[in-house]
Design an enzyme around this catalytic site. Sequence first.
Site, PDB file in Angstrom:
ATOM      1  CB  SER A 253      -0.903   0.024   1.229  1.00 14.76           C
ATOM      2  OG  SER A 253      -1.631  -1.169   1.343  1.00 14.76           O
TER       3      SER A 253
HETATM    4  N1  SAH Z   1      -0.655  -5.192   4.012  1.00 14.63           N
HETATM    5  C1  SAH Z   1       0.148  -5.474   2.838  1.00 14.63           C
HETATM    6  C2  SAH Z   1      -0.539  -5.121   1.537  1.00 14.63           C
HETATM    7  C3  SAH Z   1      -1.527  -6.119   1.230  1.00 14.63           C
HETATM    8  S1  SAH Z   1      -2.114  -6.321  -0.414  1.00 14.63           S
HETATM    9  C4  SAH Z   1       1.499  -4.788   2.910  1.00 14.63           C
HETATM   10  O1  SAH Z   1       1.750  -4.047   3.854  1.00 14.63           O
HETATM   11  O2  SAH Z   1       2.314  -5.035   2.006  1.00 14.63           O
HETATM   12  C5  SAH Z   1      -3.427  -7.421   0.020  1.00 14.63           C
HETATM   13  C6  SAH Z   1      -2.998  -8.803   0.431  1.00 14.63           C
HETATM   14  O3  SAH Z   1      -4.166  -9.497   0.836  1.00 14.63           O
HETATM   15  C7  SAH Z   1      -2.380  -9.609  -0.697  1.00 14.63           C
HETATM   16  O4  SAH Z   1      -1.133 -10.063  -0.325  1.00 14.63           O
HETATM   17  C8  SAH Z   1      -3.378 -10.749  -0.900  1.00 14.63           C
HETATM   18  O5  SAH Z   1      -2.760 -11.974  -1.281  1.00 14.63           O
HETATM   19  C9  SAH Z   1      -4.022 -10.848   0.467  1.00 14.63           C
HETATM   20  N2  SAH Z   1      -5.327 -11.507   0.488  1.00 14.63           N
HETATM   21  C10 SAH Z   1      -6.354 -11.378  -0.377  1.00 14.63           C
HETATM   22  N3  SAH Z   1      -7.386 -12.151   0.005  1.00 14.63           N
HETATM   23  C11 SAH Z   1      -7.001 -12.795   1.138  1.00 14.63           C
HETATM   24  C12 SAH Z   1      -7.612 -13.741   2.010  1.00 14.63           C
HETATM   25  N4  SAH Z   1      -8.846 -14.212   1.811  1.00 14.63           N
HETATM   26  N5  SAH Z   1      -6.917 -14.177   3.076  1.00 14.63           N
HETATM   27  C13 SAH Z   1      -5.663 -13.733   3.326  1.00 14.63           C
HETATM   28  N6  SAH Z   1      -5.027 -12.838   2.541  1.00 14.63           N
HETATM   29  C14 SAH Z   1      -5.681 -12.379   1.462  1.00 14.63           C
END
Ligand code: SAH
Length: 213
Positions: A60
């Site tokens: 993000s």
């Molecule tokens: N917080 C992260 C950014 C996340 S991007 C950072 O600081 O880099 C969103 C993330 O959510 C992705 O890695 C994606 O794989 C994960 N995601 C999406 N759906 C999900 C689910 N059902 N359970 C766990 N993770 C999930």
Amino acid sequence: MADVQNQIGLIMQLRRRGIRDADVLRAIERIPRELFVDEAFSEHAYQDIALPIECGQTISQPFVVAFMTEKLELKPTHKVLEIGTGSGYQAAILSQLCRRVYSVERWRELQKAAEARLAKLKITNVTTIIGDGWLGWPPQAPFDRIIVTAAALDAPAALLDQLKEGGRMIIPLGETRDTQSLVQIDKTPEGLVETPLLPVRFVPLVHGRVKRD
Ligand code: SAH
């Protein structure tokens, strides 16, 4: 030296955009974001932009990380659940401001990489978990705070159940990338109170963990 200057530039930009919480700014100052982005993007690590990470996901924008963290109003005693570990950057920021972070990711590859980065920074109060974030993490429920870093149409019921009374969740909600809004959900004795905060663009909260990667 260049990195220190970049880091200071980022902090100044976050201040200009309205981030006021000194503890949040200090946490961002302490965590080197370049460790969490692909080498190809390291020169952009301290710009206030989202960047691509492995598995088609994104780290993000620092402003959004700071804003969400500020809205959580963390206390040193708090136990926090994060859904969507991604690079581990948000978890690293949270780790500076609360007692314990549990962070769930559906991709093993991302979870492993995040764990290695956190270990390199000697951060010991974050537990990363491979699983389906829609289900939360029952073994450690209830949580004082829940932060979801992927977007859903509605807040997952399991997460609302796993939030303590008096607790708060920050989650992007919305049908499409163009209509997402960051929402604060407070669990009060009278019920759930939703406050929309900011238009945002997150990757979707997908159902199910990735079985093969
Ligand atoms: N917080 C992260 C950014 C996340 S991007 C950072 O600081 O880099 C969103 C993330 O959510 C992705 O890695 C994606 O794989 C994960 N995601 C999406 N759906 C999900 C689910 N059902 N359970 C766990 N993770 C999930």
